[in-house]
Write an enzyme that holds these catalytic residues in place. Structure first.
Site, PDB file in Angstrom:
ATOM      1  N   HIS A  74       0.780  -1.140  -0.016  1.00 56.69           N
ATOM      2  CA  HIS A  74      -0.036  -0.065  -0.021  1.00 56.69           C
ATOM      3  C   HIS A  74       0.866   1.146  -0.133  1.00 56.69           C
ATOM      4  CE1 HIS A  74      -2.961   3.119   0.976  1.00 56.69           C
ATOM      5  NE2 HIS A  74      -3.850   2.254   0.863  1.00 56.69           N
ATOM      6  N   TYR A 113       5.942   9.349   7.450  1.00 51.00           N
ATOM      7  CA  TYR A 113       4.670   8.634   7.490  1.00 51.00           C
ATOM      8  C   TYR A 113       4.871   7.059   7.697  1.00 51.00           C
ATOM      9  CZ  TYR A 113      -0.198   7.515   5.872  1.00 51.00           C
ATOM     10  OH  TYR A 113      -1.360   6.980   5.765  1.00 51.00           O
ATOM     11  N   PRO A 121      -3.180   6.427  17.521  1.00 48.07           N
ATOM     12  CA  PRO A 121      -3.336   5.869  16.211  1.00 48.07           C
ATOM     13  C   PRO A 121      -3.389   6.728  14.852  1.00 48.07           C
ATOM     14  CG  PRO A 121      -5.529   5.959  17.214  1.00 48.07           C
ATOM     15  CD  PRO A 121      -4.444   6.329  18.163  1.00 48.07           C
ATOM     16  N   TYR A 164      -8.270  10.188   4.655  1.00 45.95           N
ATOM     17  CA  TYR A 164      -8.367  11.047   5.552  1.00 45.95           C
ATOM     18  C   TYR A 164      -9.357  12.308   5.429  1.00 45.95           C
ATOM     19  CZ  TYR A 164      -3.929   9.011   7.139  1.00 45.95           C
ATOM     20  OH  TYR A 164      -3.250   8.072   7.404  1.00 45.95           O
ATOM     21  N   LYS A 195       1.775   3.847  14.069  1.00 48.68           N
ATOM     22  CA  LYS A 195       3.127   3.692  14.670  1.00 48.68           C
ATOM     23  C   LYS A 195       3.387   2.775  15.610  1.00 48.68           C
ATOM     24  CE  LYS A 195       5.003   6.971  11.912  1.00 48.68           C
ATOM     25  NZ  LYS A 195       5.617   6.629  10.807  1.00 48.68           N
TER      26      LYS A 195
END
Length: 391
Positions: free
Chosen positions: A68, A388, A290, A198, A294
């Site tokens: 992904h 990221y 979250p 998002y 991580k």
């Protein structure tokens, strides 16, 4: 060696110690069926995959994991996508549900002779200032018990026995409540877009994260104190449609909500991570929100640092790596915390209504500027991509 907790940190650590010829036992409060089915994170960083592959722990991941590399932001100013594998260090995630990774790690640990005591609750860790610490437990049948070892690894979460047993005054706790609450949802529905979604909306944040071809993780921001079952399924889907702007960008695939939980976004770090014969890893070492995926990645990294350090000490008498364990892990933890904090500010409006000086309006305008910078600036996109995916 006694390891508390059969999550990613404890199971990676157990496997690596077993491979080094070090006898260890993992004590896990839950039963095996619960351990193998509790749904948590699902995005593995490139470095996490490298660690698992290097140590022969990636068979299931290679067969069933899905690469992904795209995220999509939706705002009142439109939407944009970042192909982050083409930015920064050129790395991508692998989507692999945490419960499947845990199942793989557990099977492998048991297959090579490892021992796991399910239904065994650690109560306290004792004598950590000595070279013979012990762990008192409540066995599955309710009887008390005690385990002794040269070292104890606390991988049992923020509320576990390892944290509770730290000597008073021995630790610095850094804590931040971000004032944001999510309703976390697992839906029996195919992903609605081929990206992590998002959505920044005046009613609050909403997020879309694929887990499998038939299961999708959603998050929707709600008021602090909202019970997990307060919203009906119709309200959940209507709110997700609204915040993710389904009218503009296409409908969401609806399905039954099979799991829901309320998550208050908090960050929590302990320093140091070593207390004599007791070492902390995973959520016992640091809790991270979250918002940037991580937690499991840090857990695997910390276990991969701790295992060879323990082997060097127990097999070769070299304690140097153990002495450096806390500092090495905290460097990664604080880097992840900084990015997570940045993401929280990017995705959520300031709490409360605007005051007489218009502070909230000012912060909202800053957030819009940050999003537009991420939309248009290659240097900002490279920074985002590196942090990221990286740990």
């Amino acid at each position: 060696m006694v390891v508390l907790g059969a999550g990613p940190a404890g199971l990676v650590l157990g496997n690596l110690l077993q491979d080094s010829g070090i006898d260890c036992v993992i004590l896990e409060r839950a039963e095996r069926a619960h351990v193998e089915t509790r749904a948590r994170a699902g995005f593995l960083a490139a470095n996490t995959v490298r660690i698992l592959e290097e140590h022969g722990l990636a068979d299931g991941l290679r067969r069933r994991g899905q690469p992904h590399s795209t995220c999509e932001f939706r705002t009142a100013d439109g939407r944009f996508r970042l192909e982050y594998s083409e930015l920064g260090l050129g790395e991508r995630h692998t989507v692999y549900p945490q419960q499947e990774l845990v199942t793989d790690l557990l099977k492998r640990f048991l297959d090579v002779g490892g021992r796991v005591r399910f239904g065994t609750e650690a109560v306290a860790v004792h004598d950590t200032e000595t070279d013979r610490p012990s762990v008192t437990v409540r066995e599955a049948d309710g009887r008390p018990g005690r385990w002794r070892a040269r070292y104890v690894a606390g991988c049992d979460g923020r509320h576990g026995a390892a944290r509770r047993s730290l000597p008073p005054g021995s630790v610095r706790r850094h804590h931040c409540d971000h004032g944001v609450t999510w309703l976390g949802l697992l839906a029996e529905a195919p992903p609605s877009l081929d990206a992590v979604g998002y959505a920044v909306h005046e009613r609050g944040f909403a997020g879309h994260m694929a887990r499998t071809s038939e299961i999708t993780r959603y998050y929707v921001q709600c008021e602090r104190g909202t019970p997990a079952d307060a919203w009906s399924e119709d309200r959940i889907w209507d709110e997700l449609d609204l915040r993710m702007r389904a009218k503009e960008y296409g409908p969401l695939h609806r399905g039954s909500v099979v799991q829901r939980a309320v998550v208050d976004l908090e960050s929590d770090v302990l320093e140091p991570l070593r207390h004599g014969s007791l070492f902390l890893a995973g959520d016992a070492a640091a809790l991270i929100s979250p918002s940037a995926a991580k937690g499991a990645n840090l857990a695997v990294l910390e276990a991969s640092i701790l295992a060879p350090a323990l082997a060097a000490d127990l097999v070769h008498g070299d304690s140097g790596r153990l002495d450096a364990y806390s500092a090495r892990c905290l460097e990664h933890i604080w880097r992840a915390q900084e990015f997570s904090h940045w993401m929280i500010g990017l995705l959520h409006g300031p709490p409360g209504a605007s005051g007489p000086e218009g502070e909230s309006l000012f912060q909202t305008a800053l957030r819009r500027s940050r999003i537009n910078s991420l939309r248009t600036s290659r240097s900002r996109q490279d920074w985002f991509a590196e942090h990221y995916v990286g740990v």
